[in-house]
Design a protein around this motif. Structure first.
Motif, PDB file in Angstrom:
ATOM      1  N   TRP A 199       1.292  -1.190   0.044  1.00 24.03           N
ATOM      2  CA  TRP A 199       0.366   0.059   0.388  1.00 24.03           C
ATOM      3  C   TRP A 199       0.672   0.994   0.017  1.00 24.03           C
ATOM      4  O   TRP A 199       1.512   1.573   0.829  1.00 24.03           O
ATOM      5  CB  TRP A 199      -1.086   0.183   1.558  1.00 24.03           C
ATOM      6  N   PHE A 200       0.344   2.126  -1.149  1.00 18.18           N
ATOM      7  CA  PHE A 200       1.540   3.500  -0.859  1.00 18.18           C
ATOM      8  C   PHE A 200       0.642   4.933  -1.446  1.00 18.18           C
ATOM      9  O   PHE A 200      -0.358   4.596  -2.001  1.00 18.18           O
ATOM     10  CB  PHE A 200       2.360   3.171  -2.747  1.00 18.18           C
ATOM     11  N   ARG A 201       1.351   5.601  -0.355  1.00 19.26           N
ATOM     12  CA  ARG A 201       0.211   7.245  -0.236  1.00 19.26           C
ATOM     13  C   ARG A 201       0.222   7.801  -1.657  1.00 19.26           C
ATOM     14  O   ARG A 201      -0.129   7.686  -1.853  1.00 19.26           O
ATOM     15  CB  ARG A 201       1.095   7.691   0.794  1.00 19.26           C
ATOM     16  N   GLU A 202       1.540   7.686  -2.339  1.00 14.29           N
ATOM     17  CA  GLU A 202       1.121   8.186  -3.308  1.00 14.29           C
ATOM     18  C   GLU A 202       2.235   7.535  -4.545  1.00 14.29           C
ATOM     19  O   GLU A 202       2.493   5.889  -4.179  1.00 14.29           O
ATOM     20  CB  GLU A 202       2.719   9.491  -4.194  1.00 14.29           C
TER      21      GLU A 202
ATOM     22  N   ALA B 279       4.737   3.410   3.216  1.00 15.94           N
ATOM     23  CA  ALA B 279       4.115   2.235   2.589  1.00 15.94           C
ATOM     24  C   ALA B 279       4.477   1.595   3.517  1.00 15.94           C
ATOM     25  O   ALA B 279       5.592   1.414   4.108  1.00 15.94           O
ATOM     26  CB  ALA B 279       4.744   2.269   1.091  1.00 15.94           C
ATOM     27  N   LEU B 280       3.808   0.331   3.467  1.00 14.48           N
ATOM     28  CA  LEU B 280       3.644  -1.097   3.551  1.00 14.48           C
ATOM     29  C   LEU B 280       3.413  -1.647   3.515  1.00 14.48           C
ATOM     30  O   LEU B 280       2.447  -1.897   2.357  1.00 14.48           O
ATOM     31  CB  LEU B 280       2.926  -0.741   5.481  1.00 14.48           C
TER      32      LEU B 280
ATOM     33  N   ILE C 101      -6.443   4.623   4.239  1.00 14.18           N
ATOM     34  CA  ILE C 101      -5.335   5.330   4.610  1.00 14.18           C
ATOM     35  C   ILE C 101      -4.326   5.807   3.162  1.00 14.18           C
ATOM     36  O   ILE C 101      -4.797   6.655   2.414  1.00 14.18           O
ATOM     37  CB  ILE C 101      -3.747   5.234   5.587  1.00 14.18           C
ATOM     38  N   ALA C 102      -3.662   5.056   2.501  1.00 17.25           N
ATOM     39  CA  ALA C 102      -3.264   4.914   0.885  1.00 17.25           C
ATOM     40  C   ALA C 102      -4.549   3.909   0.496  1.00 17.25           C
ATOM     41  O   ALA C 102      -4.619   3.140   0.506  1.00 17.25           O
ATOM     42  CB  ALA C 102      -1.643   3.712   1.812  1.00 17.25           C
ATOM     43  N   LYS C 103      -4.312   4.459  -0.644  1.00 11.66           N
ATOM     44  CA  LYS C 103      -5.289   4.281  -2.029  1.00 11.66           C
ATOM     45  C   LYS C 103      -4.387   3.655  -3.250  1.00 11.66           C
ATOM     46  O   LYS C 103      -5.445   2.968  -3.817  1.00 11.66           O
ATOM     47  CB  LYS C 103      -5.517   5.382  -2.688  1.00 11.66           C
ATOM     48  N   TYR C 104      -3.432   3.223  -3.384  1.00  7.14           N
ATOM     49  CA  TYR C 104      -2.442   2.910  -4.419  1.00  7.14           C
ATOM     50  C   TYR C 104      -2.017   1.620  -3.543  1.00  7.14           C
ATOM     51  O   TYR C 104      -1.089   0.914  -3.276  1.00  7.14           O
ATOM     52  CB  TYR C 104      -1.524   3.848  -4.934  1.00  7.14           C
TER      53      TYR C 104
ATOM     54  N   LYS D  83      -2.955  -1.547  -8.984  1.00  3.05           N
ATOM     55  CA  LYS D  83      -1.376  -0.947  -9.695  1.00  3.05           C
ATOM     56  C   LYS D  83      -0.700  -1.931 -10.073  1.00  3.05           C
ATOM     57  O   LYS D  83      -0.617  -2.413  -9.146  1.00  3.05           O
ATOM     58  CB  LYS D  83      -0.542   0.383  -9.540  1.00  3.05           C
ATOM     59  N   THR D  84       0.925  -1.801 -11.296  1.00  5.13           N
ATOM     60  CA  THR D  84       1.571  -2.912 -11.244  1.00  5.13           C
ATOM     61  C   THR D  84       3.006  -1.535 -11.513  1.00  5.13           C
ATOM     62  O   THR D  84       2.671  -0.830 -11.883  1.00  5.13           O
ATOM     63  CB  THR D  84       1.729  -3.396 -12.085  1.00  5.13           C
ATOM     64  N   PHE D  85       3.590  -1.432 -10.952  1.00  2.00           N
ATOM     65  CA  PHE D  85       5.066  -0.999 -11.137  1.00  2.00           C
ATOM     66  C   PHE D  85       5.933  -0.929 -12.355  1.00  2.00           C
ATOM     67  O   PHE D  85       5.618  -2.398 -13.451  1.00  2.00           O
ATOM     68  CB  PHE D  85       5.897  -1.710  -9.620  1.00  2.00           C
ATOM     69  N   PRO D  86       5.886   0.010 -12.760  1.00  2.00           N
ATOM     70  CA  PRO D  86       6.904   0.203 -13.804  1.00  2.00           C
ATOM     71  C   PRO D  86       7.626  -0.651 -14.720  1.00  2.00           C
ATOM     72  O   PRO D  86       8.090  -1.256 -13.522  1.00  2.00           O
ATOM     73  CB  PRO D  86       6.717   1.901 -14.088  1.00  2.00           C
TER      74      PRO D  86
END
Length: 355
Positions: free
Chosen positions: A155-158, A207-208, A224-227, A295-298
C-alpha cells in the motif's frame, strides 16, 4: 519352581503395564506465535493444527497456544523455542535473517517460486533437507506452516512511476525484499502486525507490505493509502512451524507422525483458505472502496528490483557455502518446474484472458 514362574509372570505383567503407561502418556506442548490471539487465517491455521493433533491422538497430545500479547516477543519466536521457553512456534523464517541469514530463503525469494512450485521444492526437490541443515545446529526442526500465495507489493500513499520515487520512501517490508528495497534507496523498517495501521496513519511510514486482500482488508490500510500494487517480492510466502528438537525426540513415534501430519495439513488448509478469502475481500473492496487503485510497478522499477535481487543473491552465495547451496537448489528447481507452470497454468490463463 513356582516362585520363579511367579516372579517371571510378575516381571512380564510389570513390563506390560509399563509399556501401556508409556503408550498412553500424555504430552502438552506450548506454542508461541508471532501473531495475536485472534489473527485470522494465520492464527486459525495454528488452532486447526492443534485441534487435529489432539483429535488424532485421542487427547494424548495437546498444544497450548500463546499469542504475541502473552509472550511479548512477536519476532522472538526463534529464541523462545530454541531456549526451551516454548516447545513450538509459528512464525516466518525470514524474520530471523539477522541471527541466521540463511533462514530467509525458506519463506520466499523475490522473483522466485510461486506457492505450488515452492511446496514441490520442499517435499520433492530437497528443500526440507536444506532447511533442516540450517536449523539443526540450533536444536530446532522447521516445517512448512502455511502459504499466503503471491503477496501484494504493498500500500502506497503516492503513486510509484520511477525508481526515483522509491528513494527516501519509508516502508515496512521484511526479509530479503527489505534488503532489495534498501539497495534502491528505500528506508526499510520491520514492524509487528499490530503496529502497522497506526504507523501508516501517523506517517511514520509512507508505505507498507503486509500480505494480500484477505488480511489487508481487515487491517484497514485502504482507508489511508489508495495505491495497491501487485507484488514481486513474495511470490509464495511460507510461514513455519518450529519445534524444539529435544521435545520432538521425547515424543513417541506415533505422536511425532500425528504432529507432522497435523502441521502439513494445516499448512495446506491455510493456503487454500487465504486464496478463498483474498478473492472475496478483493471483490468487496472494489465494490465498497472504488477509490482504491490497483497498480503494477513500471517495467523500469521491476528491472531495477530484479537487478538488485540478483546482485544480493550472488553476493550471499559468494560469502557462504550453505547459502550458495540453497540458492543454487532453488534456482535449478525453479528453472525446471517453471517450464511446466508456463505451459500449464500460465498458458491457460493467457489463452482465456478475454473470455
Amino acid at each position: 519352581m513356582m516362585t520363579r514362574l511367579f516372579r517371571m509372570a510378575a516381571v512380564t505383567l510389570l513390563l506390560s503395564v509399563s509399556s501401556l503407561s508409556m503408550a498412553e502418556e500424555n504430552f502438552t506442548l506450548r506454542l508461541a506465535q508471532t501473531w495475536g490471539p485472534n489473527t485470522p487465517i494465520l492464527g486459525e491455521a495454528v488452532q486447526h493444527m492443534a485441534d487435529m493433533a489432539e483429535t488424532m491422538s485421542a487427547g494424548r497430545l495437546k498444544i497450548r497456544i500463546d499469542g504475541s500479547n502473552k509472550h511479548k516477543a512477536p519476532f522472538g519466536i526463534f529464541d523462545l523455542v530454541r531456549n526451551g521457553q516454548y516447545e513450538m512456534g509459528h512464525t516466518a523464517s525470514y524474520y530471523y535473517k539477522g541471527t541466521i541469514p540463511n533462514a530467509m530463503y525458506f519463506t520466499t525469494v523475490p522473483f522466485g517460486m510461486i506457492a505450488p512450485e515452492q511446496y514441490a521444492w520442499f517435499y520433492h526437490g530437497g528443500g526440507m533437507e536444506l532447511m533442516q541443515e540450517v536449523y539443526e545446529p540450533y536444536g530446532l526442526l522447521s516445517f512448512p506452516g502455511g502459504n499466503t500465495g503471491n503477496q501484494m507489493g504493498g500500500w502506497f500513499r503516492e503513486e510509484i512511476n520511477s525508481v526515483e520515487d522509491l528513494e527516501g520512501l519509508k516502508m515496512r517490508t521484511p526479509g530479503f525484499a527489505g534488503e532489495v528495497m534498501s539497495e534502491l534507496g528505500v528506508a526499510v523498517t520491520n514492524l509487528p502486525p499490530g503496529e502497522l495501521y497506526s504507523a501508516l496513519e501517523r506517517g511514520t511510514i509512507d508505505a507498507l507490505e503486509w500480505v494480500g486482500p484477505a488480511l489487508d482488508f481487515r487491517m484497514g490500510f485502504h482507508q489511508i493509502a489508495k495505491y495497491y500494487y501487485s507484488g514481486w517480492q513474495e511470490p509464495g510466502a511460507e510461514v513455519q512451524f518450529l519445534v524444539n528438537q529435544k521435545t520432538w525426540e521425547s515424543l513417541p513415534k506415533d505422536l511425532q507422525e500425528i504432529l507432522r501430519v497435523a502441521m502439513r495439513t494445516a499448512a495446506y488448509d491455510m493456503y487454500i483458505q487465504n486464496y478463498d478469502e483474498s478473492g472475496v475481500a478483493w471483490d468487496r473492496m472494489q465494490e465498497d472502496y472504488p477509490d482504491v487503485t490497483h497498480k503494477t510497478f513500471p517495467p523500469e522499477v521491476i528491472e531495477a528490483l530484479r537487478g538488485a535481487t540478483n546482485k544480493l543473491l550472488e553476493e550471499a552465495a559468494e560469502k557462504d557455502e550453505l547459502a550458495k547451496k540453497i540458492i543454487t537448489s532453488q534456482r535449478e528447481y525453479l528453472h525446471k518446474v517453471r517450464q511446466w507452470t508456463n505451459i500449464s497454468d500460465k498458458a491457460y490463463l493467457d489463452s482465456v484472458a478475454d473470455q
